[in-house]
Design a protein around this motif. Structure first.
Motif, short mmCIF file in Angstrom:
data_model
loop_
_atom_site.label_atom_id
_atom_site.label_comp_id
_atom_site.label_asym_id
_atom_site.label_seq_id
_atom_site.Cartn_x
_atom_site.Cartn_y
_atom_site.Cartn_z
N GLU A 59 33.03 31.80 23.31
CA GLU A 59 34.28 31.87 22.56
C GLU A 59 34.02 31.96 21.06
O GLU A 59 34.77 32.61 20.33
N LYS A 63 35.54 34.82 18.86
CA LYS A 63 36.42 34.48 17.74
C LYS A 63 35.95 35.18 16.46
O LYS A 63 36.77 35.74 15.71
N ASP A 67 38.32 37.87 14.44
CA ASP A 67 38.71 37.66 13.05
C ASP A 67 38.30 38.85 12.18
O ASP A 67 39.07 39.32 11.34
N TYR A 158 42.07 35.16 20.53
CA TYR A 158 41.38 34.08 21.19
C TYR A 158 42.18 32.78 21.25
O TYR A 158 41.82 31.84 21.95
N GLU A 159 43.27 32.72 20.48
CA GLU A 159 43.99 31.46 20.32
C GLU A 159 44.70 31.00 21.59
O GLU A 159 44.89 29.80 21.82
#
Length: 349
Positions: A59, A63, A67, A158-159
Motif C-alpha cells: 500500500e 500510495k 499521489d 488508495y484512501e
C-alpha cells in the motif's frame, strides 16, 4: 518502417498468429484534426500511461504512485484540457455537497433543461481524476445538451475500498430522487466512471431503489478479456498485451483489493439474467484502438442477452475515451449521440 512482403504470417495449431513487423498507418476514417492530434500523441515520448494497481505489492508503494500520478495528470493533462473546454463550451460551475458527497454542479449559461438531470462519474482508474477529469466529462454535456450535470468526487483508492464509490453514487441519486422522478435522472461516466456506472446501477437495484431513466457507459465495460488487449496496445504505440481492465479485483492493493471478480456488484455482467434485465436503457461508446473495446462489447452483449435496450457505438481508429476532446469532429459526434440518447430516454412530466 516498410512492410516486408516476403514475410508471412505463421499460425500455431492453437490459433495463435505470429505477426512479422509491419507498418500500421492511422485510420483512413479519421478527421484531419484527429489525425493530427493522434500523430502528435503517438510521436510524443514519454507517454503518460495509467499505472495498474496489480503492479504494486504494498500500500505504501501504491500510495506514493497515486499521489505522484494525481499531481502529474492534473498538471499535464486534466487542468489544461478542462480549461480549454471551458473556454470552448462555457458553463456555470458550483461546488457543493449532495447526499453527504462532494460534488460540482455544471449548468448552461442559458436555456437549462430543468426536466432532466445527469450524474457524472469521472474516469481515473479508481484512484485519480477528481475535479479536472470530472470537468472534462461534464462541461460539454452541460453546454451542448443544456443539462444540469452533477459530478461526484466519489471515494476511491488508495484512501477507500469497494463499494465506497457505489455507495456515494447511490447517496447522490437518492437525494435527487427527492426532486426528480427516476425516469428524469441519467447516470454516465467514462473509463473508471463507466465501470462505476454499471456497478452503481447494480448497487441501486440490489438495495431496492428504482433504476434511473438511462445510463451511459463510455470507454469501459465490467468484463471481457479479448482482442482489444492487443489491438488497443498496438494501435496506441505500446507493446501488447495491454491488460488494464481484464481483472477489476486482481490486485492486492487499491480500491478493489478487498473485492472479487465473482461478485455481481463488481462485475454486473455475471449477474443472473433476471437481475441484468432490470438495467435501464444503456448507451455504450468505444473505439477500435481502445483497450476497453472488448470489455465494452462483453458488457453490451450481457445487457442485450437480458433484453435491455442497449446500443454500442464503435468509432474507427480512435483510442480510449477519445471523446474527451469535444472540439474534434469525432468527439463532437459522440457528444451529440449521448445528448440524443438522454433526451430520448429521460422522460419528463
Amino acid at each position: 518502417m516498410q512492410n516486408d512482403a516476403n514475410s508471412e504470417l505463421q499460425v500455431d495449431a492453437d490459433g495463435t498468429v505470429h505477426v512479422p513487423a509491419y507498418a500500421l498507418p492511422l485510420s483512413a476514417a479519421l478527421s484531419d484534426p484527429s489525425r493530427a492530434s493522434l500523430a502528435a500523441a503517438l510521436s510524443h515520448t514519454p507517454r503518460m500511461g495509467m499505472p495498474r494497481a496489480e503492479d504494486f505489492t504494498t500500500e505504501a508503494d501504491f500510495k506514493a504512485m497515486v499521489d505522484s500520478f494525481r499531481a502529474n495528470v492534473d498538471m499535464l493533462y486534466g487542468r489544461p484540457m478542462s480549461e480549454r473546454l471551458l473556454d470552448a463550451f462555457p458553463v456555470n460551475i458550483a461546488a457543493g455537497r449532495m447526499g453527504g458527497v462532494p460534488v460540482e454542479e455544471f449548468t448552461p449559461l442559458s436555456e437549462l433543461d430543468s426536466e432532466r438531470v445527469l450524474i457524472n462519474l469521472h474516469g481515473g482508474a479508481f484512484y485519480a481524476g477528481a475535479t479536472y477529469v470530472s470537468r472534462i466529462e461534464s462541461i460539454p454535456m452541460a453546454n451542448l445538451g443544456k443539462f444540469r450535470v452533477v459530478s461526484l468526487d466519489y471515494r476511491q483508492g488508495y484512501e477507500h475500498k469497494f463499494p465506497a464509490a457505489s455507495e456515494d453514487t447511490c447517496a447522490v441519486y437518492e437525494e435527487l430522487l427527492e426532486s426528480f422522478a427516476p425516469t428524469q435522472i441519467g447516470i454516465y461516466g467514462g473509463s473508471a466512471g463507466g465501470v462505476l456506472t454499471a456497478q452503481a446501477i447494480a448497487w441501486i437495484l440490489q438495495h431496492g431503489l428504482p433504476a434511473p431513466g438511462a445510463i451511459g457507459i463510455f470507454g469501459a465495460g465490467t468484463g471481457g478479456q479479448g482482442d482489444s488487449d492487443y489491438f488497443g496496445a498496438i494501435g496506441t504505440g505500446q507493446r501488447p498485451p495491454m491488460r488494464f481492465l481484464d481483472s477489476l479485483a486482481g490486485a492486492s492493493v487499491g480500491y478493489f483489493s478487498n473485492a472479487s471478480d465473482a461478485d455481481p456488484l463488481v462485475n454486473p455482467c455475471i449477474a443472473p439474467v433476471s437481475f441484468r434485465a432490470q438495467f435501464p436503457p444503456t448507451l455504450m461508446v468505444t473505439a477500435t484502438r481502445a483497450f476497453d473495446m472488448s470489455p465494452a462489447i462483453a458488457t453490451h452483449r450481457a445487457l442485450v442477452q437480458a433484453g435491455v435496450d442497449a446500443s454500442l457505438h464503435v468509432f474507427d481508429g480512435l483510442g480510449h475515451c477519445f471523446y474527451y476532446d469535444a472540439t474534434a469532429p469525432e468527439g463532437a459526434d459522440a457528444y451529440q449521440t449521448m445528448i440524443r440518447f438522454f433526451r430520448k430516454h429521460l422522460r419528463v412530466g
